[in-house]
Each structure stands twice: as structure tokens, then as C-alpha cells.
Design an enzyme around this catalytic site. Sequence first.
Site, PDB file in Angstrom:
ATOM      1  N   GLY A  11     115.540  39.268 -12.011  1.00 17.43           N
ATOM      2  CA  GLY A  11     115.628  37.849 -12.358  1.00 17.43           C
ATOM      3  C   GLY A  11     116.952  37.199 -11.964  1.00 17.43           C
ATOM      4  N   THR A  63     109.041  33.671 -18.341  1.00 22.64           N
ATOM      5  CA  THR A  63     109.700  32.392 -18.055  1.00 22.64           C
ATOM      6  C   THR A  63     108.765  31.382 -17.383  1.00 22.64           C
ATOM      7  OG1 THR A  63     110.534  33.309 -15.982  1.00 22.64           O
ATOM      8  CG2 THR A  63     112.018  33.384 -17.883  1.00 22.64           C
ATOM      9  N   THR A 102     116.616  29.293 -25.009  1.00 23.69           N
ATOM     10  CA  THR A 102     116.315  28.102 -24.222  1.00 23.69           C
ATOM     11  C   THR A 102     116.433  26.806 -25.029  1.00 23.69           C
ATOM     12  OG1 THR A 102     114.462  26.958 -23.124  1.00 23.69           O
ATOM     13  CG2 THR A 102     113.868  28.552 -24.787  1.00 23.69           C
ATOM     14  N   ASP A 103     116.651  25.703 -24.326  1.00 22.14           N
ATOM     15  CA  ASP A 103     116.635  24.385 -24.973  1.00 22.14           C
ATOM     16  C   ASP A 103     115.202  23.976 -25.344  1.00 22.14           C
ATOM     17  OD1 ASP A 103     115.773  24.012 -22.344  1.00 22.14           O
ATOM     18  OD2 ASP A 103     116.640  22.011 -22.180  1.00 22.14           O
ATOM     19  N   TYR A 126     105.888  28.473 -24.693  1.00 22.19           N
ATOM     20  CA  TYR A 126     107.132  29.122 -24.271  1.00 22.19           C
ATOM     21  C   TYR A 126     108.222  28.911 -25.327  1.00 22.19           C
ATOM     22  CZ  TYR A 126     111.449  29.808 -21.571  1.00 22.19           C
ATOM     23  OH  TYR A 126     112.705  30.212 -21.140  1.00 22.19           O
ATOM     24  N   LYS A 130     109.938  31.829 -27.610  1.00 18.91           N
ATOM     25  CA  LYS A 130     111.386  32.081 -27.469  1.00 18.91           C
ATOM     26  C   LYS A 130     112.088  31.911 -28.820  1.00 18.91           C
ATOM     27  CE  LYS A 130     113.576  32.758 -24.213  1.00 18.91           C
ATOM     28  NZ  LYS A 130     114.020  34.064 -23.626  1.00 18.91           N
ATOM     29  N   TRP A 151     117.541  24.839 -17.655  1.00 13.46           N
ATOM     30  CA  TRP A 151     117.444  24.415 -16.262  1.00 13.46           C
ATOM     31  C   TRP A 151     118.207  25.376 -15.322  1.00 13.46           C
ATOM     32  CZ3 TRP A 151     117.672  18.366 -15.465  1.00 13.46           C
ATOM     33  CH2 TRP A 151     116.820  17.753 -16.382  1.00 13.46           C
TER      34      TRP A 151
HETATM   35  N1  LIG Z   1     114.878  29.800 -15.728  1.00 14.54           N
HETATM   36  C1  LIG Z   1     115.213  28.799 -16.555  1.00 14.54           C
HETATM   37  O1  LIG Z   1     115.214  27.604 -16.184  1.00 14.54           O
HETATM   38  C2  LIG Z   1     115.605  29.101 -17.981  1.00 14.54           C
HETATM   39  C3  LIG Z   1     115.888  28.035 -18.828  1.00 14.54           C
HETATM   40  C4  LIG Z   1     116.243  28.300 -20.156  1.00 14.54           C
HETATM   41  C5  LIG Z   1     116.324  29.619 -20.592  1.00 14.54           C
HETATM   42  N2  LIG Z   1     116.026  30.623 -19.752  1.00 14.54           N
HETATM   43  C6  LIG Z   1     116.104  32.007 -20.260  1.00 14.54           C
HETATM   44  O2  LIG Z   1     117.115  32.687 -19.546  1.00 14.54           O
HETATM   45  C7  LIG Z   1     116.770  34.077 -19.424  1.00 14.54           C
HETATM   46  C8  LIG Z   1     116.902  34.503 -17.971  1.00 14.54           C
HETATM   47  O3  LIG Z   1     116.040  33.682 -17.204  1.00 14.54           O
HETATM   48  P1  LIG Z   1     115.924  33.831 -15.630  1.00 14.54           P
HETATM   49  O4  LIG Z   1     115.901  32.462 -15.069  1.00 14.54           O
HETATM   50  O5  LIG Z   1     116.891  34.842 -15.118  1.00 14.54           O
HETATM   51  O6  LIG Z   1     114.434  34.413 -15.562  1.00 14.54           O
HETATM   52  P2  LIG Z   1     113.650  35.043 -14.354  1.00 14.54           P
HETATM   53  O7  LIG Z   1     114.378  34.868 -13.085  1.00 14.54           O
HETATM   54  O8  LIG Z   1     112.245  34.573 -14.477  1.00 14.54           O
HETATM   55  O9  LIG Z   1     113.706  36.595 -14.741  1.00 14.54           O
HETATM   56  C9  LIG Z   1     113.061  37.070 -15.881  1.00 14.54           C
HETATM   57  C10 LIG Z   1     112.802  38.546 -15.678  1.00 14.54           C
HETATM   58  O10 LIG Z   1     112.116  39.017 -16.839  1.00 14.54           O
HETATM   59  C11 LIG Z   1     111.446  40.192 -16.490  1.00 14.54           C
HETATM   60  N3  LIG Z   1     110.192  40.250 -17.217  1.00 14.54           N
HETATM   61  C12 LIG Z   1     109.198  39.325 -17.259  1.00 14.54           C
HETATM   62  N4  LIG Z   1     108.190  39.760 -18.051  1.00 14.54           N
HETATM   63  C13 LIG Z   1     108.586  40.978 -18.516  1.00 14.54           C
HETATM   64  C14 LIG Z   1     107.977  41.945 -19.369  1.00 14.54           C
HETATM   65  N5  LIG Z   1     106.748  41.760 -19.907  1.00 14.54           N
HETATM   66  N6  LIG Z   1     108.653  43.079 -19.629  1.00 14.54           N
HETATM   67  C15 LIG Z   1     109.863  43.296 -19.102  1.00 14.54           C
HETATM   68  N7  LIG Z   1     110.486  42.436 -18.276  1.00 14.54           N
HETATM   69  C16 LIG Z   1     109.846  41.286 -17.995  1.00 14.54           C
HETATM   70  C17 LIG Z   1     111.248  40.176 -14.992  1.00 14.54           C
HETATM   71  O11 LIG Z   1     112.038  41.238 -14.597  1.00 14.54           O
HETATM   72  P3  LIG Z   1     111.702  42.256 -13.401  1.00 14.54           P
HETATM   73  O12 LIG Z   1     112.344  41.643 -12.227  1.00 14.54           O
HETATM   74  O13 LIG Z   1     112.284  43.509 -13.821  1.00 14.54           O
HETATM   75  O14 LIG Z   1     110.213  42.283 -13.252  1.00 14.54           O
HETATM   76  C18 LIG Z   1     111.870  38.886 -14.522  1.00 14.54           C
HETATM   77  O15 LIG Z   1     112.591  39.051 -13.342  1.00 14.54           O
HETATM   78  C19 LIG Z   1     115.371  34.198 -20.039  1.00 14.54           C
HETATM   79  O16 LIG Z   1     115.507  34.628 -21.371  1.00 14.54           O
HETATM   80  C20 LIG Z   1     114.829  32.798 -20.038  1.00 14.54           C
HETATM   81  O17 LIG Z   1     113.891  32.593 -21.068  1.00 14.54           O
HETATM   82  C21 LIG Z   1     115.686  30.409 -18.454  1.00 14.54           C
END
Ligand SMILES: NC(=O)c1ccc[n+]([C@@H]2O[C@H](COP(=O)([O-])OP(=O)(O)OC[C@H]3O[C@@H](n4cnc5c(N)ncnc54)[C@H](OP(=O)(O)O)[C@@H]3O)[C@@H](O)[C@H]2O)c1
Length: 298
Positions: A11, A63, A102-103, A126, A130, A151
Site C-alpha cells: 500500500g 480502502t 480516516t476523516d 467504510y 474504520k 485524501w
Molecule cells: N487512501 C486514502 O485516501 C486514505 C484516506 C484516509 C485514511 N486512509 C487510511 O490510511 C491507511 C493506509 O492507506 P493506504 O492509502 O496506504 O491504503 P492502500 O494503498 O489501499 O493499502 C492498503 C493495504 O491494505 C492491505 N489489505 C487490504 N485488505 C487486507 C486484508 N483483508 N488483510 C490484510 N491486508 C489487507 C493491502 O496490502 P497488500 O499490499 O499486502 O495486499 C493494501 O495494500 C489505511 O488505514 C486507510 O484506511 C487512507
Amino acid sequence: MRRILVTGRGGQLATGLETSLPAQGFEAFLVGQPDFEFDKPETVRAAFAAARPDAVVNCAAWTAVDAAEDDEPGAFRANALGPALLAGLCAAAGIPLIQVSTDCVYDGLKGEPYHESDLPHPVSVYGRTKLAGEWAALAGNPMTTVLRTAWVFSPIGRNFVRTMLAVGAQRPELRVVADQHGHPTAAPDLADAIAAILARTRETGWRAEYHGVFHAVAQGATTWHAFAEAIFVAAQPFGGPRPVVRPIATQDYPVKATRPADGRLELGKLHATFGVTLPPWQDGLTRVISALHQAERS
Ligand SMILES: NC(=O)c1ccc[n+]([C@@H]2O[C@H](COP(=O)([O-])OP(=O)(O)OC[C@H]3O[C@@H](n4cnc5c(N)ncnc54)[C@H](OP(=O)(O)O)[C@@H]3O)[C@@H](O)[C@H]2O)c1
């Protein structure tokens, strides 16, 4: 405190931590699917046992915000039961857990920036799952720091910056939502902030005030429309596309999940507690666009 277990290896945020943690003298132990899968709790326990970590950063999550509307149990397993399991393992080992949130736990109707003490009220699957993950992480381990971010964008993965650049290269005109407000946050900046939080924790030892919820987003808020325009301006020096970006309303771009209309967040608590502040979102954008350009050249 030396070895940090980072979940969600492929991720955006985990990838940033691969660089940020060693820069603060930590060893990053990254785990990801299929070896680490929340739907298979035994893989989580095995990864934890193999890592023997001094702290955990849980970046793994469901996500896909719109897809979550069609599979609440699946999103709940990843976003709530996963953190619950990790929190139990951390508590048994007596180590800190950083749970990334998350927000989307807010409904976005406050009309001014949210404080961490405001009541959450998620308006999507979502956001609900969360929020359940926050509670599970806080209740399951007395050494839990929840970081609410928003974001997130980075040089890899699915995110708004990469989508805009790809779509902007194909179309002369784009329509982008102009009535949602939030904090675009570069994953490398958030990763640096997490490494700095862990460095502070290593320096001071665990303190009771570290247990709780903190906003962790870039300074400054904007709209998706203004963010899109800034992306194309920032990409200009590297020969990026320059489409016309038309402002539209949320109702003109229907999606399954409701997003908070106004996700502006107060940022003072993170700085007051850990001495950590993220840079302005514009700096994060420059950083990510430069990294994208470097990646294209190599
Ligand atoms: N993206 C946004 O805009 C955003 C906004 C607010 C908060 N967040 C939070 O920030 C954090 C990091 O987000 P990110 O953007 O880095 O997310 P991301 O790029 O979507 O990466 C999330 C990772 O979670 C892993 N995953 C998904 N389902 C899974 C499962 N069932 N079991 C184990 N691993 C699983 C996957 O890892 P693998 O690669 O190993 O498969 C995926 O690469 C998350 O907690 C997200 O909720 C994100």
C-alpha cells in the site's frame, strides 16, 4: 524500540514507511497479503510471532470506499476485527500500536474544523468500519495511538493524483467536485510523521497521553477541484497535461458511498503531544510529482 512491524506491504503508506522508518534508525518489517491476511487470523498471529516487533503500524485496511457499501462484513473484518486482533497481540507483548484511520469517521456537517473530541458520525460503511477499528484498537491495547488521516496520495497505487494525470492526458476537459473540503495528504509525509512519532516515543518512553485519537493530515484544506488544478500546475515543469478543470457539485458525480462534505480537521493535538506537524499539502504534492517524474525517467 527498534523493529517496527508494518502491515499492508503493497500500500501507499506502508511503502512510504519502508523509507521513513530507517531514516529514524528503525528497522521496518513489512508484511502483506497473502502472508498477512486479516481474513485468516492465523496468518496475522504467525506474522507477529515471526517479526517479534517493538511496535506495530497498521496500514492494512479495506480502502475501497465505494466497494465497501456492497460488502460490509468484508470491510468490517479488515477494518475492525483486524485491528482488534493486532491490539490484543500488542497488549500481550506490551508494545505500542499505531492504528491509521480516516476523516470518514465524521459526517462533515460541522461547518468548521473538527477537533479530536468531537463526536464521530460516519455516513459510509467504510467510515463505520474504520471507527469500529479505532475503538477496538484503543480498547484492546492501552498503548494505542490512532491517527486520522485523509485524501492520501503517493507515487504508487490508486489515488487522485495519479488518476488526474492519467485522465488529464486523455481528455481536454475534466469535471471535478468543488464542494467537498479536505486535507490532501502525501503518503511520504505521513510516513515521515509516523516515524517521528515513534522516535519521540522511543525517546520519552510510553506516556499515557499517547493513547488516544490524533488528526494527522497535511496543513491546509482545499477542494477536489482546486487540488486537481494544483496537480496540473505542479506537473507542468515535467511536461504534464493541462486540461480545463470544470467545477461540479457532489450531486453531479454520483458514487455509492457518501463522503464528508467538509472534512477539515484541527491539527494542534498532534504537535502538542508529539512535537510533530505535517507540511502543507502543496509541499506534499510537489514531493509526489517529483517522485513520479523520477520514476518515469528511471
Ligand atoms: N487512501 C486514502 O485516501 C486514505 C484516506 C484516509 C485514511 N486512509 C487510511 O490510511 C491507511 C493506509 O492507506 P493506504 O492509502 O496506504 O491504503 P492502500 O494503498 O489501499 O493499502 C492498503 C493495504 O491494505 C492491505 N489489505 C487490504 N485488505 C487486507 C486484508 N483483508 N488483510 C490484510 N491486508 C489487507 C493491502 O496490502 P497488500 O499490499 O499486502 O495486499 C493494501 O495494500 C489505511 O488505514 C486507510 O484506511 C487512507
